[in-house]
Design a protein around this motif. Structure first.
Motif, PDB file in Angstrom:
ATOM      1  N   ALA A 158      20.872  82.501  -1.931  1.00 42.96           N
ATOM      2  CA  ALA A 158      22.266  82.579  -2.064  1.00 42.96           C
ATOM      3  C   ALA A 158      22.930  83.975  -1.873  1.00 42.96           C
ATOM      4  O   ALA A 158      23.887  84.163  -1.451  1.00 42.96           O
ATOM      5  N   ALA A 159      22.197  84.839  -2.365  1.00 37.50           N
ATOM      6  CA  ALA A 159      22.439  86.486  -2.119  1.00 37.50           C
ATOM      7  C   ALA A 159      22.365  86.859  -0.671  1.00 37.50           C
ATOM      8  O   ALA A 159      23.247  87.511   0.177  1.00 37.50           O
ATOM      9  N   VAL A 196      26.821  84.320  -0.556  1.00 40.72           N
ATOM     10  CA  VAL A 196      27.289  83.587  -1.782  1.00 40.72           C
ATOM     11  C   VAL A 196      27.687  84.116  -3.036  1.00 40.72           C
ATOM     12  O   VAL A 196      28.569  84.305  -3.762  1.00 40.72           O
ATOM     13  N   ILE A 197      26.660  84.804  -3.554  1.00 39.00           N
ATOM     14  CA  ILE A 197      26.625  85.895  -4.455  1.00 39.00           C
ATOM     15  C   ILE A 197      26.016  87.242  -4.058  1.00 39.00           C
ATOM     16  O   ILE A 197      25.486  87.351  -3.142  1.00 39.00           O
ATOM     17  N   LEU A 205      28.806  91.798  -2.091  1.00 35.97           N
ATOM     18  CA  LEU A 205      29.545  91.438  -3.571  1.00 35.97           C
ATOM     19  C   LEU A 205      28.877  92.389  -4.560  1.00 35.97           C
ATOM     20  O   LEU A 205      29.640  92.510  -5.759  1.00 35.97           O
ATOM     21  N   VAL A 226      35.729  90.297  -7.741  1.00 27.48           N
ATOM     22  CA  VAL A 226      34.553  89.384  -8.035  1.00 27.48           C
ATOM     23  C   VAL A 226      34.248  89.642  -9.642  1.00 27.48           C
ATOM     24  O   VAL A 226      34.801  90.532 -10.251  1.00 27.48           O
ATOM     25  N   ILE A 273      24.327  90.164 -11.230  1.00 29.41           N
ATOM     26  CA  ILE A 273      24.849  88.830 -10.536  1.00 29.41           C
ATOM     27  C   ILE A 273      26.198  88.946 -10.241  1.00 29.41           C
ATOM     28  O   ILE A 273      27.014  88.968 -11.300  1.00 29.41           O
ATOM     29  N   MET A 291      29.828  87.339  -8.536  1.00 24.89           N
ATOM     30  CA  MET A 291      30.433  86.259  -7.771  1.00 24.89           C
ATOM     31  C   MET A 291      31.658  86.324  -7.526  1.00 24.89           C
ATOM     32  O   MET A 291      32.638  87.185  -8.121  1.00 24.89           O
ATOM     33  N   ALA A 349      34.105  81.850 -10.615  1.00 27.33           N
ATOM     34  CA  ALA A 349      33.084  80.559 -10.157  1.00 27.33           C
ATOM     35  C   ALA A 349      32.163  80.322 -11.133  1.00 27.33           C
ATOM     36  O   ALA A 349      31.105  80.350 -11.212  1.00 27.33           O
ATOM     37  N   GLN A 408      29.378  77.562 -10.233  1.00 28.33           N
ATOM     38  CA  GLN A 408      28.221  78.141  -9.578  1.00 28.33           C
ATOM     39  C   GLN A 408      27.187  79.235 -10.198  1.00 28.33           C
ATOM     40  O   GLN A 408      26.149  78.988 -10.194  1.00 28.33           O
ATOM     41  N   VAL A 409      28.075  80.011 -11.284  1.00 33.15           N
ATOM     42  CA  VAL A 409      26.975  80.584 -12.275  1.00 33.15           C
ATOM     43  C   VAL A 409      26.230  79.615 -13.199  1.00 33.15           C
ATOM     44  O   VAL A 409      25.130  80.115 -13.340  1.00 33.15           O
TER      45      VAL A 409
END
Length: 357
Positions: free
Chosen positions: A11-12, A16-17, A35, A86, A102, A104, A108, A111-112
């Motif tokens: 995801a990173a 996405v994150i 991010l 974010v 983390i 995002m 969200a 998602q978390v």
């Protein structure tokens, strides 16, 4: 490469994150994704960034198990492609003795929840996000206070120390080349120390006074004082239709102008400065535009200057009132500071209490 879980790493990598690893001594060890570009560079102390200044005690409580997480709301990314805030969560990895950040987009929470795999942590993060969403005005007030403190420290202690350092170096040079001038150098250094002390006391007084009551000279008086102090020629052009806008945004314009003039005095070696205030119409309505241009030596805005926060502070002051501040410059071509602000100040909703990250 640090071994991240199979759920978080892809995801990173996909953007996405954002993920970051911070060592127990607060040094940034790894950053993955745009991010988390608001964090300092790898190898630097994470508490150097605006959002983590003064949070050593909170990080210690996290590593000691006295709190489960730290949630930061409305973190603005440093990447040019980042135009939205974010939400960042800081966790402690006891097994590997490091912090995991983390980040995002927006709030969200779903998602978390999936990525963390922990209902309890996700619920607490949602609560933190809801608190941030309902307390935007309080957060802006806290950010304003932090920026005000950073500006006053920058304007007093930093510049006074730089002035003293310059005089000390001159005195050291005179000791070997012209001992007769040492006394004059010491007198100048003493004057710089006295001036710095006076400005520090003024800054402390301002910190004890609400922004609405802070007394500062008007723009034209600031420009006149600058000319008298430095000898730099200043021309001012203020359109009649901008007077109300300048009064509405008096504090913001004067703070940015003060920093711009200080940069001209200390760095630019300019002979002339032009100040212009005008009105512009945009898709979002009438705007107040202020331009401060000098014919100095200029600089490359893309080259980082660690430890210098003047340009960052100007942009952040403009953002607090819904505007922006752009700096255009190149070596040998002077510098243009362009401020664009809404003609009227957005309504402020009164709130009480202090928002604490």
């Amino acid at each position: 490469m640090i071994d991240l879980s199979a759920e978080l790493f892809p995801a990173a990598e996909a953007g996405v994150i954002g993920l970051a690893i911070i060592r127990a001594d607060h040094v940034v060890q790894e950053r993955i994704g745009r991010l988390v570009e608001w964090l300092p560079a790898i190898g630097d102390d994470c508490c150097q960034c605006m959002m983590l200044v003064g949070m050593e005690a909170e990080l210690a409580a996290l590593s000691e198990g006295r709190r489960d997480m730290i949630a930061l709301a409305s973190v603005r990314g440093a990447s040019s492609g980042m135009d939205v805030p974010v939400t960042a969560t800081i966790l402690w990895n006891g097994a590997q003795s490091h912090y995991l950040v983390i980040a995002m987009p927006d709030f969200a929470a779903r998602q978390v929840e999936v990525l963390l795999g922990s209902e309890r942590r996700a619920r607490r993060l949602v609560e933190q996000q809801l608190e941030a969403a309902s307390a935007e005005v309080r957060f802006a007030s806290l950010a304003r206070a932090r920026l005000r403190l950073a500006r006053d420290l920058h304007d007093t202690l930093v510049h006074s120390i730089v002035s003293l350092l310059t005089q000390i170096r001159l005195i050291r040079h005179f000791l070997s080349t012209d001992p007769a001038r040492v006394a004059d150098g010491l007198a100048t250094a003493e004057d710089a120390a006295i001036s710095g002390l006076a400005r520090a006391r003024e800054a402390i007084a301002r910190l004890r006074m609400p922004d609405e009551l802070e007394l500062m000279p008007d723009v034209e008086e600031m420009l006149s004082d600058f000319t008298a102090r430095t000898g730099v020629e200043v021309s001012a052009s203020i359109d009649d239709g901008t007077r109300d806008g300048l009064r509405n945004h008096s504090m913001t314009v004067k703070r940015i102008l003060s920093e711009a003039l200080r940069n001209v005095e200390v760095h630019a070696r300019a002979r002339r400065v032009q100040f212009r205030a005008m009105a512009e119409r945009s898709a979002s309505g009438q705007r107040l535009v202020v331009e401060i241009r000098d014919d100095g030596r200029g600089f490359d805005p893309m080259v980082p200057h660690p430890g210098h926060f003047g340009l960052i502070g100007m942009a952040e002051f403009a953002e607090l009132v819904g505007g922006d501040c752009l700096v255009e410059s190149s070596p040998g071509a002077g510098t243009l500071v362009r401020i664009s602000l809404p003609a009227t100040i957005p309504p402020v909703v009164p709130s009480s209490g202090t928002f604490v990250n």
